[in-house]
Design an enzyme around this catalytic site. Structure first.
Site, mmCIF file in Angstrom:
data_model
loop_
_atom_site.group_PDB
_atom_site.id
_atom_site.type_symbol
_atom_site.label_atom_id
_atom_site.label_comp_id
_atom_site.label_asym_id
_atom_site.label_seq_id
_atom_site.Cartn_x
_atom_site.Cartn_y
_atom_site.Cartn_z
ATOM 1 N N VAL B 157 0.518 -1.615 0.394
ATOM 2 C CA VAL B 157 0.147 -0.392 0.241
ATOM 3 C C VAL B 157 1.052 1.503 -0.496
ATOM 4 O O VAL B 157 0.287 2.274 -0.272
ATOM 5 C CB VAL B 157 -0.796 -0.316 0.620
ATOM 6 C CG1 VAL B 157 -0.164 0.495 2.266
ATOM 7 C CG2 VAL B 157 -2.311 0.011 0.862
ATOM 8 N N GLY B 158 2.267 0.795 0.813
ATOM 9 C CA GLY B 158 2.944 2.372 0.317
ATOM 10 C C GLY B 158 3.358 2.447 1.540
ATOM 11 O O GLY B 158 4.094 3.834 1.385
ATOM 12 N N LYS B 159 4.017 1.900 2.744
ATOM 13 C CA LYS B 159 3.465 2.109 3.738
ATOM 14 C C LYS B 159 5.925 2.352 3.824
ATOM 15 O O LYS B 159 6.137 3.702 4.525
ATOM 16 C CB LYS B 159 3.786 1.126 4.627
ATOM 17 C CG LYS B 159 2.524 0.828 5.015
ATOM 18 C CD LYS B 159 2.623 -0.458 6.506
ATOM 19 C CE LYS B 159 2.538 -2.453 5.620
ATOM 20 N NZ LYS B 159 1.940 -2.046 4.697
ATOM 21 N N ASP B 177 8.313 -2.329 8.341
ATOM 22 C CA ASP B 177 8.032 -3.615 8.310
ATOM 23 C C ASP B 177 7.934 -5.007 9.434
ATOM 24 O O ASP B 177 6.620 -5.342 9.553
ATOM 25 C CB ASP B 177 9.298 -4.113 7.024
ATOM 26 C CG ASP B 177 7.551 -4.888 5.787
ATOM 27 O OD1 ASP B 177 7.024 -4.386 5.828
ATOM 28 O OD2 ASP B 177 8.384 -6.051 5.133
ATOM 29 N N ARG B 243 -14.625 12.781 7.955
ATOM 30 C CA ARG B 243 -14.753 14.417 6.954
ATOM 31 C C ARG B 243 -14.812 15.166 7.763
ATOM 32 O O ARG B 243 -14.451 16.382 7.989
ATOM 33 C CB ARG B 243 -16.760 14.511 5.910
ATOM 34 C CG ARG B 243 -16.000 12.781 5.179
ATOM 35 C CD ARG B 243 -15.393 13.640 4.442
ATOM 36 N NE ARG B 243 -15.273 14.625 2.769
ATOM 37 C CZ ARG B 243 -16.315 14.188 2.229
ATOM 38 N NH1 ARG B 243 -16.231 13.595 1.596
ATOM 39 N NH2 ARG B 243 -15.674 15.667 1.516
#
Lengths: 85, 310
Positions: B157-159, B177, B243
């Site tokens: 996911v891009g950690k 990781d 939101r």
């Protein structure tokens, strides 16, 4: 969720290259896969986690998978670890 | 769980080993410590034999008043198969009976120069730290503006990429990781990297990089208290994302709860900046400034005013 125990038979243990292959193999499945040794559980899809465990030849690990292809994943990964090379 | 043996406490607390050297590898399984005063007086019904035993001036002075037969019997019962060790404080003389009993059952007897209460607190602190429950979590731990942020999310996911961007912006990497977490005392979670992969970061396409040699000692930390969890997930158009920021989601590790934010990932969203802002906003909230709450209060009073004007 299923679990399977496997004894690592890869001669040199899970060194960097076999670990990378193992992670690649794990990433083929969509299930969440973990590997556990001595109460330490890491994500099987993460190379750093796997290498951090420093799994030696002859050690017993548990492969845990949860998801649509959990059975295939556990079997394939156990087979990978039990391969003698 | 980490193992602590008698040898460790001898080294750490500078104790002198008097007898029972055979049992020096006995494990200490609990941070509770016993002062067996009542046991020396003969009451063994509730003897907590698996704990470390501390003998201070009171216990030993009383012991000297016993007759020979009792002295031997009590010391024999004190030294069981599971007793990790017996410690004499204030550098007092060790009774002959205790030395004999300890040699027979291989229970280490140690001596300290400290006073009983001082030694007791040192021992408790040390044991609680070493025997704290630990776990490993799949995620990345970074120190952003002094806030320990645990970034979690599915593989790919891009950690790690986000962590790299944060390091480039001057923040510090703790673990990539795989984060080892221990609960030190109630409500205090501390994370560190497994020793083997400390300072390393894995980036798809680049491979393994060493953040410390690349960015310098200022770019890494060896451990950090975790106070905020940010969960990255692929943007799901059917899911509702927060939101307003009024509700606070929690994540539970052991019995400690930490606030958790879920951030959807989509091309064009700069995750590093979002995490920086999340960390700053978290600090602000802890200082008592809650933008979302202030805004809703303002909105509420404006609506009420309008209503009155009508």
């Amino acid at each position: 969720m299923i679990e399977k125990k496997a004894v690592v038979k890869l001669k040199a243990g899970l060194q960097a290259r076999p670990a990378a292959l193992f992670v690649q193999e794990a990433n083929r499945f969509s299930s969440e896969i973990f590997i556990e040794r001595d109460e330490k559980k890491v994500n099987a899809k993460s190379i750093m986690g796997i290498m951090g465990l420093a799994i030696a030849s002859g050690s017993e690990v548990t492969i845990i998978a949860d998801g649509s292809d959990e059975k295939e994943a556990v079997d394939a990964l156990a087979q990978f670890l039990e391969k003698e090379e | 769980m980490a193992k602590v043996t008698v040898k460790d406490i001898i080294e750490k607390l500078d104790l002198e080993l008097v007898s029972g050297e055979e049992g020096i590898d006995r494990p200490i399984t609990t941070s509770d410590i016993s002062r067996p005063g009542l046991e020396i007086a003969g009451f063994f019904d509730y003897y907590p034999e698996e704990r470390l035993q501390l003998l201070g001036r009171t216990e030993l002075t009383f012991f000297q008043k016993l007759n020979e037969e009792d002295k031997q019997a009590r010391m024999n019962r004190l030294c069981t198969d599971v007793t990790p060790g017996i410690i004499i404080t204030r550098n007092m003389d060790v009774p002959e009976e205790l030395i004999e009993a300890s040699e027979r059952s291989a229970v280490p007897v140690m001596r300290s120069t400290l006073k009983t209460t001082k030694l007791l607190s040192n021992l408790t602190n040390y044991l609680e730290l070493r025997l704290a429950p630990t776990t490993a979590i799949h995620g990345v731990l970074v120190d952003v503006y002094g806030v320990g942020v645990l970034i979690t999310g599915k593989s790919g996911v891009g950690k790690s990429e986000t962590a790299l961007e944060l390091v480039k912006r001057g923040h510090r990497l703790v673990a990539d990781d795989c984060v080892e977490i221990r609960q030190e005392d109630h409500n205090n979670l501390v994370g560190n990297a497994p020793e083997l992969i400390e300072h390393l970061l894995e980036i798809r396409g680049l491979g393994i990089i060493n953040v410390m040699t690349l960015f310098g000692a200022g770019a890494v930390r060896s451990y950090k208290r975790i106070t905020l969890c940010i969960n990255l997930e692929n943007w799901d158009s059917t899911k509702q994302y927060d939101r307003l920021g009024l509700e606070e989601e929690k994540m539970k590790i052991f019995d400690t709860e930490i606030p958790k934010l879920t951030i959807p990932v989509r091309p064009g969203r700069n995750l590093a900046v979002i995490i920086e802002v999340a960390a700053m906003n978290f600090r602000l909230k802890r200082m008592g400034v809650n933008a979302a709450k202030q805004f809703t209060q303002k909105l509420q009073s404006t609506i009420l005013d309008e209503h009155e004007d009508d």
